[in-house]
Design a protein around this motif. Structure first.
Motif, PDB file in Angstrom:
ATOM      1  N   SER A  65       5.786   1.674   2.638  1.00 15.22           N
ATOM      2  CA  SER A  65       5.266   2.609   1.634  1.00 15.22           C
ATOM      3  C   SER A  65       4.344   3.619   2.311  1.00 15.22           C
ATOM      4  N   VAL A  66       3.920   4.603   1.548  1.00 15.12           N
ATOM      5  CA  VAL A  66       2.953   5.576   2.053  1.00 15.12           C
ATOM      6  C   VAL A  66       1.661   4.865   2.475  1.00 15.12           C
ATOM      7  N   ALA A  67       1.201   3.913   1.662  1.00 19.11           N
ATOM      8  CA  ALA A  67      -0.018   3.171   1.996  1.00 19.11           C
ATOM      9  C   ALA A  67       0.180   2.331   3.260  1.00 19.11           C
ATOM     10  N   PHE A  68       1.358   1.716   3.412  1.00 20.71           N
ATOM     11  CA  PHE A  68       1.670   0.916   4.603  1.00 20.71           C
ATOM     12  C   PHE A  68       1.632   1.816   5.842  1.00 20.71           C
ATOM     13  N   TRP A  69       2.307   2.966   5.756  1.00 19.35           N
ATOM     14  CA  TRP A  69       2.320   3.926   6.860  1.00 19.35           C
ATOM     15  C   TRP A  69       0.890   4.306   7.245  1.00 19.35           C
ATOM     16  N   PHE A  70       0.063   4.587   6.259  1.00 19.89           N
ATOM     17  CA  PHE A  70      -1.303   5.014   6.520  1.00 19.89           C
ATOM     18  C   PHE A  70      -2.099   3.925   7.221  1.00 19.89           C
ATOM     19  N   ARG A  71      -1.993   2.706   6.736  1.00 16.14           N
ATOM     20  CA  ARG A  71      -2.728   1.601   7.359  1.00 16.14           C
ATOM     21  C   ARG A  71      -2.262   1.377   8.795  1.00 16.14           C
ATOM     22  N   ALA A  72      -0.968   1.514   9.044  1.00 17.15           N
ATOM     23  CA  ALA A  72      -0.447   1.343  10.403  1.00 17.15           C
ATOM     24  C   ALA A  72      -1.009   2.395  11.355  1.00 17.15           C
ATOM     25  N   THR A 100      -6.061   1.840  10.318  1.00 18.19           N
ATOM     26  CA  THR A 100      -6.869   0.623  10.418  1.00 18.19           C
ATOM     27  C   THR A 100      -6.111  -0.630  10.852  1.00 18.19           C
ATOM     28  N   GLU A 101      -4.771  -0.612  10.778  1.00 22.26           N
ATOM     29  CA  GLU A 101      -3.995  -1.813  11.095  1.00 22.26           C
ATOM     30  C   GLU A 101      -2.842  -1.477  12.042  1.00 22.26           C
ATOM     31  N   PRO A 102      -3.137  -1.145  13.299  1.00 18.87           N
ATOM     32  CA  PRO A 102      -2.071  -0.760  14.235  1.00 18.87           C
ATOM     33  C   PRO A 102      -1.062  -1.869  14.507  1.00 18.87           C
ATOM     34  N   GLU A 103      -1.404  -3.096  14.156  1.00 18.70           N
ATOM     35  CA  GLU A 103      -0.431  -4.181  14.329  1.00 18.70           C
ATOM     36  C   GLU A 103       0.796  -4.005  13.432  1.00 18.70           C
ATOM     37  N   LEU A 104       0.699  -3.095  12.457  1.00 19.00           N
ATOM     38  CA  LEU A 104       1.831  -2.820  11.563  1.00 19.00           C
ATOM     39  C   LEU A 104       2.791  -1.778  12.133  1.00 19.00           C
ATOM     40  N   LEU A 105       2.443  -1.160  13.254  1.00 21.39           N
ATOM     41  CA  LEU A 105       3.214  -0.027  13.750  1.00 21.39           C
ATOM     42  C   LEU A 105       4.684  -0.355  13.982  1.00 21.39           C
ATOM     43  N   GLN A 106       4.971  -1.477  14.620  1.00 24.21           N
ATOM     44  CA  GLN A 106       6.371  -1.789  14.894  1.00 24.21           C
ATOM     45  C   GLN A 106       7.152  -2.052  13.615  1.00 24.21           C
ATOM     46  N   THR A 154       0.056  14.578  -9.857  1.00 25.78           N
ATOM     47  CA  THR A 154       0.983  13.784 -10.666  1.00 25.78           C
ATOM     48  C   THR A 154       0.237  12.844 -11.595  1.00 25.78           C
ATOM     49  N   THR A 155       0.969  12.280 -12.540  1.00 22.76           N
ATOM     50  CA  THR A 155       0.440  11.212 -13.379  1.00 22.76           C
ATOM     51  C   THR A 155       1.590  10.300 -13.773  1.00 22.76           C
ATOM     52  N   GLY A 156       1.252   9.039 -14.042  1.00 24.20           N
ATOM     53  CA  GLY A 156       2.257   8.112 -14.537  1.00 24.20           C
ATOM     54  C   GLY A 156       2.984   7.310 -13.484  1.00 24.20           C
ATOM     55  N   GLY A 157       2.550   7.359 -12.247  1.00 22.69           N
ATOM     56  CA  GLY A 157       3.202   6.569 -11.202  1.00 22.69           C
ATOM     57  C   GLY A 157       2.333   6.518  -9.972  1.00 22.69           C
ATOM     58  N   SER A 158       2.560   5.520  -9.116  1.00 16.50           N
ATOM     59  CA  SER A 158       1.774   5.353  -7.903  1.00 16.50           C
ATOM     60  C   SER A 158       2.413   6.104  -6.742  1.00 16.50           C
ATOM     61  N   VAL A 159       1.795   7.192  -6.345  1.00 16.07           N
ATOM     62  CA  VAL A 159       2.274   7.960  -5.201  1.00 16.07           C
ATOM     63  C   VAL A 159       2.177   7.136  -3.922  1.00 16.07           C
ATOM     64  N   ASN A 160       1.138   6.334  -3.801  1.00 14.11           N
ATOM     65  CA  ASN A 160       0.908   5.584  -2.561  1.00 14.11           C
ATOM     66  C   ASN A 160       1.869   4.417  -2.377  1.00 14.11           C
ATOM     67  N   ASP A 161       2.484   3.965  -3.460  1.00  8.35           N
ATOM     68  CA  ASP A 161       3.493   2.915  -3.349  1.00  8.35           C
ATOM     69  C   ASP A 161       4.887   3.468  -3.077  1.00  8.35           C
ATOM     70  N   ALA A 162       5.044   4.789  -3.120  1.00  6.34           N
ATOM     71  CA  ALA A 162       6.330   5.387  -2.779  1.00  6.34           C
ATOM     72  C   ALA A 162       6.678   5.049  -1.340  1.00  6.34           C
ATOM     73  N   ARG A 163       7.957   4.823  -1.075  1.00 12.46           N
ATOM     74  CA  ARG A 163       8.390   4.425   0.260  1.00 12.46           C
ATOM     75  C   ARG A 163       8.857   5.627   1.080  1.00 12.46           C
TER      76      ARG A 163
END
Length: 221
Positions: free
Chosen positions: A183-190, A193-199, A98-107
């Motif tokens: 977001s996709v990035a939030f899911w990935f970090r949870a 690297t950041e399991p405290e985000l899981l809940q 893709t181009t023109g938008g942030s895939v990783n910010d998609a929810r």
């Protein structure tokens, strides 16, 4: 956002993959024709959502929650500059460049209408990509899994809610965007690297893949 290319696998055998017969479809190349997209079925019984594509390891890839993989050209360009090498469309194993938008910010749960507003497929963001041994072996970059994980820009897997055809140049319209923060990035970090985000990830509700939901619930328990 729009599609720069729609990419299909050129299957090959490799020692760095654990799939049956050592076959991998990570080497994807732009298709010169429209490609049919449809739901492939549950993981383990269904592969890619794109007609003519190949997934080697059905245990960990493919199925309804990972029917289509999208990665932004802007992110490929960032990696190309850092690695000092050309990264053509499809080289990360993505079906849609893709181009023109942030895939990783998609929810998670966000819905995209691709191409024709009446006949184009309707896709739903489900999760991000977790880097694996095959990905690392294919790129041949030292410490690749760690580097990719630290970037936390994994690209998005999508479900197929309504089938249709996609082709290079198709516009991507966001027709539904959930109000939660996952977001996709939030899911990935949870999940990495950041399991405290899981809940907090549970705010995405039923749009979360089953495995992600179960892991978050275990964390809460």
């Amino acid at each position: 956002m729009k599609l720069l290319s729609v990419n299909l696998a050129r299957p090959h055998t490799a020692e760095y993959t654990d799939s049956a017969g050592r076959v991998t479809g990570i080497d994807k190349r732009p298709a010169p024709h429209p490609v049919r997209v449809s739901a492939p079925g549950p993981k383990g019984s269904g592969g890619s959502g794109l007609a003519g594509d190949t997934i080697g390891d059905w245990r960990h890839h493919g199925g309804d929650d990972q029917a289509v993989y999208a990665f932004a050209r802007e992110d490929l360009d960032g990696w190309a500059a850092e690695l000092g090498r050309e990264l053509p469309n499809g080289v990360f194993g993505e079906n849609l460049t893709t181009t023109g938008g942030s895939v990783n910010d998609a929810r998670v749960g966000e819905r995209w209408r691709v191409g024709d507003p009446d006949r184009g497929p309707l896709l739903e963001v489900s999760c991000g990509r977790i880097p694996c041994r095959t990905f690392a072996g294919w790129l041949g970059e030292r410490g690749w899994i760690k580097r990719f994980t630290q970037r936390a820009a994994p690209g998005a897997y999508l479900r197929v809610i309504e089938p249709g055809e996609v082709r290079a140049g198709d516009a991507v319209q966001v027709v539904h965007r959930p109000e939660h923060e996952v977001s996709v990035a939030f899911w990935f970090r949870a999940l990495t690297t950041e399991p405290e985000l899981l809940q907090r990830m549970l705010a995405a509700g039923d749009a979360l893949p089953h495995e992600s939901r179960e892991r978050a619930l275990r964390r809460g328990a």
